[in-house]
Write an enzyme that holds these catalytic residues in place. Structure first.
Site, PDB file in Angstrom:
ATOM      1  N   ASP A 147       0.844  -1.205   0.000  1.00 20.19           N
ATOM      2  CA  ASP A 147       0.000   0.000   0.000  1.00 20.19           C
ATOM      3  C   ASP A 147       0.879   1.255   0.000  1.00 20.19           C
ATOM      4  O   ASP A 147       0.383   2.376  -0.131  1.00 20.19           O
ATOM      5  CB  ASP A 147      -1.010   0.005   1.154  1.00 20.19           C
ATOM      6  CG  ASP A 147      -0.355  -0.062   2.517  1.00 20.19           C
ATOM      7  OD1 ASP A 147       0.877  -0.184   2.595  1.00 20.19           O
ATOM      8  OD2 ASP A 147      -1.093   0.023   3.523  1.00 20.19           O
ATOM      9  N   SER A 148       2.200   1.074   0.058  1.00 15.64           N
ATOM     10  CA  SER A 148       3.130   2.178  -0.185  1.00 15.64           C
ATOM     11  C   SER A 148       2.876   2.804  -1.560  1.00 15.64           C
ATOM     12  O   SER A 148       3.288   3.939  -1.820  1.00 15.64           O
ATOM     13  CB  SER A 148       4.587   1.692  -0.089  1.00 15.64           C
ATOM     14  OG  SER A 148       4.766   0.535  -0.882  1.00 15.64           O
ATOM     15  N   ASP A 203      -1.130  -6.151  -0.526  1.00 16.84           N
ATOM     16  CA  ASP A 203      -1.483  -5.564   0.774  1.00 16.84           C
ATOM     17  C   ASP A 203      -2.974  -5.336   0.892  1.00 16.84           C
ATOM     18  O   ASP A 203      -3.616  -4.862  -0.052  1.00 16.84           O
ATOM     19  CB  ASP A 203      -0.809  -4.187   0.907  1.00 16.84           C
ATOM     20  CG  ASP A 203       0.348  -4.194   1.881  1.00 16.84           C
ATOM     21  OD1 ASP A 203       0.474  -5.146   2.680  1.00 16.84           O
ATOM     22  OD2 ASP A 203       1.146  -3.231   1.841  1.00 16.84           O
ATOM     23  N   LYS A 205      -1.267  -9.469   2.530  1.00 16.29           N
ATOM     24  CA  LYS A 205      -0.525  -9.023   3.720  1.00 16.29           C
ATOM     25  C   LYS A 205      -1.415  -8.068   4.495  1.00 16.29           C
ATOM     26  O   LYS A 205      -2.124  -7.253   3.906  1.00 16.29           O
ATOM     27  CB  LYS A 205       0.776  -8.326   3.336  1.00 16.29           C
ATOM     28  CG  LYS A 205       1.533  -7.810   4.579  1.00 16.29           C
ATOM     29  CD  LYS A 205       2.966  -7.421   4.275  1.00 16.29           C
ATOM     30  CE  LYS A 205       3.147  -6.077   3.640  1.00 16.29           C
ATOM     31  NZ  LYS A 205       2.640  -4.928   4.443  1.00 16.29           N
ATOM     32  N   GLU A 257      -1.520  -5.715   8.407  1.00 20.36           N
ATOM     33  CA  GLU A 257      -0.710  -5.170   9.508  1.00 20.36           C
ATOM     34  C   GLU A 257      -1.368  -5.470  10.850  1.00 20.36           C
ATOM     35  O   GLU A 257      -2.595  -5.391  10.976  1.00 20.36           O
ATOM     36  CB  GLU A 257      -0.551  -3.658   9.334  1.00 20.36           C
ATOM     37  CG  GLU A 257       0.198  -3.281   8.070  1.00 20.36           C
ATOM     38  CD  GLU A 257       0.421  -1.774   7.934  1.00 20.36           C
ATOM     39  OE1 GLU A 257       0.080  -1.014   8.870  1.00 20.36           O
ATOM     40  OE2 GLU A 257       0.938  -1.358   6.883  1.00 20.36           O
ATOM     41  N   GLU A 263       9.149  -4.483  10.593  1.00 23.94           N
ATOM     42  CA  GLU A 263       9.551  -3.165  10.090  1.00 23.94           C
ATOM     43  C   GLU A 263      10.104  -2.303  11.217  1.00 23.94           C
ATOM     44  O   GLU A 263       9.484  -2.143  12.276  1.00 23.94           O
ATOM     45  CB  GLU A 263       8.350  -2.453   9.419  1.00 23.94           C
ATOM     46  CG  GLU A 263       8.725  -1.077   8.889  1.00 23.94           C
ATOM     47  CD  GLU A 263       7.784  -0.513   7.833  1.00 23.94           C
ATOM     48  OE1 GLU A 263       6.913  -1.243   7.337  1.00 23.94           O
ATOM     49  OE2 GLU A 263       7.944   0.676   7.500  1.00 23.94           O
TER      50      GLU A 263
END
Ligand code: KIV
Length: 283
Positions: free
Chosen positions: A49-50, A88, A118, A120, A186
């Site tokens: 999602d960057s 993501d 993925k 978080e 991270e």
């Protein structure tokens, strides 16, 4: 696994089996041409999602939508033959609970043909990871600095220093126990990354988490020097493509203004000079 040699598509169980072996090579990609470039060199390609910050100019990842992830996921899929495609789950698409997460993860998989998603979060995501993995959706977890929670952290700070280390350690243990096939760590200190990597049975993939991890991931535009809004300490620049692109654009602008471009070889004659067709186009 050596780059280029093996053309069989890599699966989540293959990644899981790489624990404590040759380090996993992972990069993000968001477009078909970039996916083609990274495919033969990487084990995992993440549509992170960057993309919101890197390609869409958003100030954080919070404005990224499921539709954006699907569009970029489809584009990357078209460029991959070998690397595992992970997409993501964007902010707001999974946090309400396992059912919401399943619905959106299933949509991501059906529409992009990715092999895994993925998400978080640590302990708060354990039930969701268990729910997804129990229903055929491989999950890559992400703990430590989780950028979707930037407002809770008060910035993109190193996580797990001092007494906070045990919180991150427990999060990694929890997502591994819940069934994730790998976990991104991270921005955590080296000693913590080493401790977690030794303790859990799934591969740790570090970003700003030292060489102690089972693999590494970077944002492609960061390592190619194409994105300069942030320059975190953990990014190594392997190229300066942004500077090269700007020099090329400046040269083009100069030549257009001086009428040096287009030159004779770029111009069409009234009557074709040759019968042959070059590059799909009559000369
Ligand atoms: O969004 C992303 O690119 C990521 C990686 C940096 C791990 O989550």
């Amino acid at each position: 696994m050596s780059a280029a040699a093996d053309t069989k598509a890599i699966t989540p169980p293959d990644i899981r089996a790489r624990k404590s072996k040759v380090p996993l090579v992972c990069l993000t990609a968001y477009t078909t041409p970039m996916a083609k470039l990274v495919d033969r060199h990487c084990d995992v390609v993440l549509v992170g999602d960057s993309v919101g910050m890197v390609l869409h100019g958003l100030p954080s990842t919070l404005g990224v939508t499921l539709d954006m992830m699907i569009m970029h996921g489809k584009a990357v899929r078209r460029g991959l033959e070998r690397a595992l495609l992970v997409v993501d789950m964007p902010f707001g698409s999974y946090e309400e609970g396992p059912e919401q997460a399943f619905r959106n993860a299933a949509r991501l998989m059906a529409e992009t043909d990715c092999a895994a998603v993925k998400l978080e979060g640590g302990e708060s995501m354990a039930a969701t990871i268990r729910f997804l993995t129990g229903r055929g959706i491989p999950v890559m977890a992400h703990v430590g600095l989780t950028p979707q929670a930037v407002n809770m952290f008060g910035g993109y700070r190193v996580q797990g220093r001092g007494e906070d280390a045990d919180r991150i350690r427990r999060e990694a243990v929890t997502v591994a126990d819940a069934g994730a096939f790998s976990v991104v760590l991270e921005k955590v200190p080296e000693h913590l990354a080493r401790q977690i990597t030794a303790e859990i049975a799934i591969p740790t993939i570090g970003i700003g988490a030292s060489p102690a991890c089972d693999g590494q991931i970077l944002v492609i535009d960061d390592m190619l020097g194409l994105f300069s809004a942030f320059r975190p300490k953990f990014v190594k620049r392997y190229a300066d493509l942004g500077d090269q692109a700007e020099a090329a654009i400046a040269a083009y602008a100069d030549e257009v203004r001086k009428r040096r471009f287009p030159a004779a070889e770029h111009v069409f004659a009234d009557i074709p000079q040759a019968e042959s067709v070059k590059g799909g186009e009559a000369a």
